[in-house]
Design a protein around this motif. Structure first.
Motif, PDB file in Angstrom:
ATOM      1  N   UNK A 420     -18.344   3.756   7.228  1.00  0.00           N
ATOM      2  CA  UNK A 420     -19.174   4.973   7.769  1.00  0.00           C
ATOM      3  C   UNK A 420     -19.580   4.853   9.097  1.00  0.00           C
ATOM      4  N   UNK A 421     -20.609   3.603   8.945  1.00  0.00           N
ATOM      5  CA  UNK A 421     -21.539   3.275  10.399  1.00  0.00           C
ATOM      6  C   UNK A 421     -20.571   2.936  11.397  1.00  0.00           C
ATOM      7  N   UNK A 422     -19.636   2.142  11.237  1.00  0.00           N
ATOM      8  CA  UNK A 422     -18.543   1.359  12.091  1.00  0.00           C
ATOM      9  C   UNK A 422     -17.668   2.532  12.531  1.00  0.00           C
ATOM     10  N   UNK A 423     -17.435   3.615  11.827  1.00  0.00           N
ATOM     11  CA  UNK A 423     -16.486   4.686  12.357  1.00  0.00           C
ATOM     12  C   UNK A 423     -17.363   5.595  13.258  1.00  0.00           C
ATOM     13  N   UNK A 424     -18.545   5.797  12.957  1.00  0.00           N
ATOM     14  CA  UNK A 424     -19.472   6.428  13.853  1.00  0.00           C
ATOM     15  C   UNK A 424     -19.602   5.932  15.135  1.00  0.00           C
ATOM     16  N   UNK A 425     -19.808   4.332  15.007  1.00  0.00           N
ATOM     17  CA  UNK A 425     -20.085   3.652  16.226  1.00  0.00           C
ATOM     18  C   UNK A 425     -18.563   3.791  17.141  1.00  0.00           C
ATOM     19  N   UNK A 426     -17.455   3.713  16.763  1.00  0.00           N
ATOM     20  CA  UNK A 426     -16.275   4.235  17.658  1.00  0.00           C
ATOM     21  C   UNK A 426     -16.000   5.716  17.895  1.00  0.00           C
ATOM     22  N   UNK A 427     -16.496   6.507  17.232  1.00  0.00           N
ATOM     23  CA  UNK A 427     -16.531   7.729  17.429  1.00  0.00           C
ATOM     24  C   UNK A 427     -17.438   8.024  18.644  1.00  0.00           C
ATOM     25  N   UNK A 428     -19.009   7.322  18.671  1.00  0.00           N
ATOM     26  CA  UNK A 428     -19.782   7.546  19.819  1.00  0.00           C
ATOM     27  C   UNK A 428     -19.241   7.162  20.935  1.00  0.00           C
ATOM     28  N   UNK A 429     -18.247   5.982  21.090  1.00  0.00           N
ATOM     29  CA  UNK A 429     -17.719   5.181  22.188  1.00  0.00           C
ATOM     30  C   UNK A 429     -16.874   6.310  22.828  1.00  0.00           C
ATOM     31  N   UNK A 430     -15.912   6.822  21.815  1.00  0.00           N
ATOM     32  CA  UNK A 430     -14.864   7.654  22.457  1.00  0.00           C
ATOM     33  C   UNK A 430     -15.406   9.145  23.023  1.00  0.00           C
ATOM     34  N   UNK A 431     -16.511   9.421  22.407  1.00  0.00           N
ATOM     35  CA  UNK A 431     -17.098  10.644  23.099  1.00  0.00           C
ATOM     36  C   UNK A 431     -17.898  10.274  24.528  1.00  0.00           C
ATOM     37  N   UNK A 432     -18.412   9.028  24.541  1.00  0.00           N
ATOM     38  CA  UNK A 432     -18.837   8.891  25.886  1.00  0.00           C
ATOM     39  C   UNK A 432     -17.678   8.718  27.030  1.00  0.00           C
ATOM     40  N   UNK A 433     -16.457   8.475  26.559  1.00  0.00           N
ATOM     41  CA  UNK A 433     -15.502   8.379  27.247  1.00  0.00           C
ATOM     42  C   UNK A 433     -14.811   9.693  27.866  1.00  0.00           C
ATOM     43  N   UNK A 434     -15.297  10.763  27.114  1.00  0.00           N
ATOM     44  CA  UNK A 434     -15.220  12.129  27.303  1.00  0.00           C
ATOM     45  C   UNK A 434     -16.164  12.851  28.155  1.00  0.00           C
ATOM     46  N   UNK A 435     -17.339  11.851  28.402  1.00  0.00           N
ATOM     47  CA  UNK A 435     -18.488  12.389  28.915  1.00  0.00           C
ATOM     48  C   UNK A 435     -19.430  13.020  28.318  1.00  0.00           C
TER      49      UNK A 435
END
Length: 500
Positions: A420-435
């Motif tokens: 869950x923690x690692x998935x949230x890290x990936x999600x956070x990185x993808x959100x940043x790419x969408x600003x």
């Protein structure tokens, strides 16, 4: 008052058709729910809903349960007359190919609905008057035995000794290679009650085959146990402990000479029944011991059987089954947290804001439902404390109610927190790419060490829906249920159909 054969067939066909209709409606509803969920997750990128009908429905209308239910009385009348005249022959079945885990293909025979109903009717009739003849250590295809009884019996016996000789054998294409002459010889040799009408039905289902019995029809389940009756009796006569679930068989003894005798019995059975031993998948004889114990032959600390892994002092989830659980949890996290942000557009999607992430909430709820069924943490705690008298277990863990390896479950809970923690890290990185930088708000600002604590205090409409589910917690509830109500009350209602 005893029903006539025609009335029995009518009821059997109607029940079979209605069962398949309910199953199809459930499929239709699942497709609709998934489509709605995908629309919320993926917005405009979601695929349109598509509802399929089984391809074999088009082969013959008697595969279609809606047609059969409408005409079940006339179909039953025709079949009853054919059985009485000894002219009944099942319609041409559909052969479905199912890939095996090892890369092979399993051929499952799907009969037309009226023939499936006849098969089930005669299976139930044969089982009702003959189940007392089967060995107590034969656990498959019976209404008085199940997979969990087998695991419990094996585990209790293994605990009695620190060293046990074990023989494990697997047969190649067991159902498809049984000798008909060997099978027919069992009809009148071993005290089974099989009428001339039942013999006719059995031979009708085997008529198109030179060898073997069709996999996928009820009557074959009785025939599979009948085929192994002599082998079971020979094991018992030699004083061997064994457990057989269809063709999955393990034999154990503290006496090496006896376990060698078991191998001879299995070889003799293989030759008589014309069922080949799969040498590539058969472990042969080994010594089951505690870790570190000396052994004079090849030893192991656990053996896998029916989804479980058994050692001298504990019962665990088999590694392959554990991997399936992890894959499902990983998929639920991927589809909710990561896949939506990999679409070409975020139009129509929910973006985390104000310390709320609806996609994370969906992921946690789906994982909880997968592990617990319809239960939540409060209900489980209430049950454990005695404030609640009963629980209905339906999650994946209820397919493994006898597991008592707490270390394995602790590690699985740790893995769930980590993924869950690692998935949230990936999600956070993808959100940043969408600003959309959400690094400083919940849930992206929570450390791995605080994940369980922080999530458990998040409230949604007064409910703690972000609480991370725990396999160790549901295990404790299952243990209480086992002690108070027994295996059959806590095991999943579909345990007998689950692919262990």
């Amino acid at each position: 008052m005893k029903m006539t054969l025609q009335k029995q067939i009518e009821e059997a066909i109607k029940n079979e058709a209605e069962k398949l209709i309910v199953r199809y409606h459930q499929y239709h509803n699942r497709v609709s729910l998934v489509a709605e969920s995908n629309s919320k997750r993926l917005g405009e990128s979601a695929k349109r809903k598509q509802v399929y009908t089984p391809e074999y429905w088009s082969h013959d209308k008697k595969f279609n349960p809606f047609y059969v239910k409408k005409h079940y009385k006339s179909i039953a009348h025709a079949i009853a007359m054919k059985i009485q005249n000894r002219t009944y022959v099942p319609g041409k079945p559909y052969i479905k190919e199912i890939p095996k885990v090892d890369g092979g293909i399993r051929h499952v025979t799907i009969y037309q609905i009226q023939d499936a109903a006849i098969s089930k009717l005669f299976f139930n009739r044969l089982l009702a008057k003959n189940k007392h003849r089967f060995s107590s250590f034969s656990y498959a295809y019976r209404n008085d035995r199940n997979v969990h009884f087998a695991i419990q019996d094996i585990s209790v016996d293994l605990k009695r000794n620190e060293r046990t000789f074990v023989a494990e054998f697997d047969f190649s294409d067991f159902f498809g290679s049984i000798s008909h002459s060997f099978l027919y010889n069992q009809f009148d040799q071993n005290g089974f009650y099989i009428s001339s009408e039942e013999i006719f039905i059995i031979k009708s289902f085997l008529k198109s085959r030179k060898t073997g019995i069709p996999q996928g029809t009820s009557i074959s389940l009785f025939l599979a146990n009948l085929t192994c009756w002599k082998l079971d009796q020979n094991f018992e006569r030699e004083g061997l402990k064994f457990s057989r679930y269809a063709d999955d068989t393990i034999v154990w003894s503290t006496d090496y000479n006896k376990i060698c005798k078991a191998v001879n019995l299995i070889n003799d059975f293989s030759k008589e029944a014309k069922v080949k031993i799969n040498l590539a998948k058969s472990s042969g004889i080994s010594l089951l011991t505690k870790p570190g114990f000396p052994s004079e032959i090849e030893s192991k600390v656990n053996l896998d059987f029916l989804g479980y892994s058994l050692s001298v002092d504990k019962i665990s989830i088999k590694s392959r089954s554990l991997l399936k659980i992890k894959k499902q949890i990983s998929y639920l996290l991927y589809k909710n947290l990561i896949q939506p942000l990999k679409c070409q557009s975020l139009a129509g999607q929910h973006i985390p804001a104000n310390g709320r992430d609806s996609n994370l909430l969906s992921a946690i709820c789906e994982i909880r439902r997968y592990l617990y069924g319809n239960l939540d943490k409060k209900q489980i705690y209430d049950y454990l404390s005695g404030r609640r008298k009963h629980l209905y277990f339906k999650g994946i863990m209820s397919f493994y109610p006898l597991v008592n390896d707490e270390k394995q479950l602790e590690e699985l809970d740790g893995w769930i927190i980590s993924i869950i923690y690692r998935s949230l890290k990936v999600r956070n990185s993808l959100l940043k790419k969408w600003n959309y930088d959400r690094s400083y708000s919940f849930p992206f600002n929570v450390s791995k060490e605080q994940l369980v604590s922080v999530f458990s205090h998040q409230s949604v409409n007064g409910r703690r829906l972000y609480e991370i589910p725990s396999t160790l917690l549901i295990y404790r509830a299952l243990q209480k249920g086992l002690l108070e109500m027994g295996i059959e009350t806590v095991m999943h209602p579909e345990s007998l159909e689950y692919n262990y």
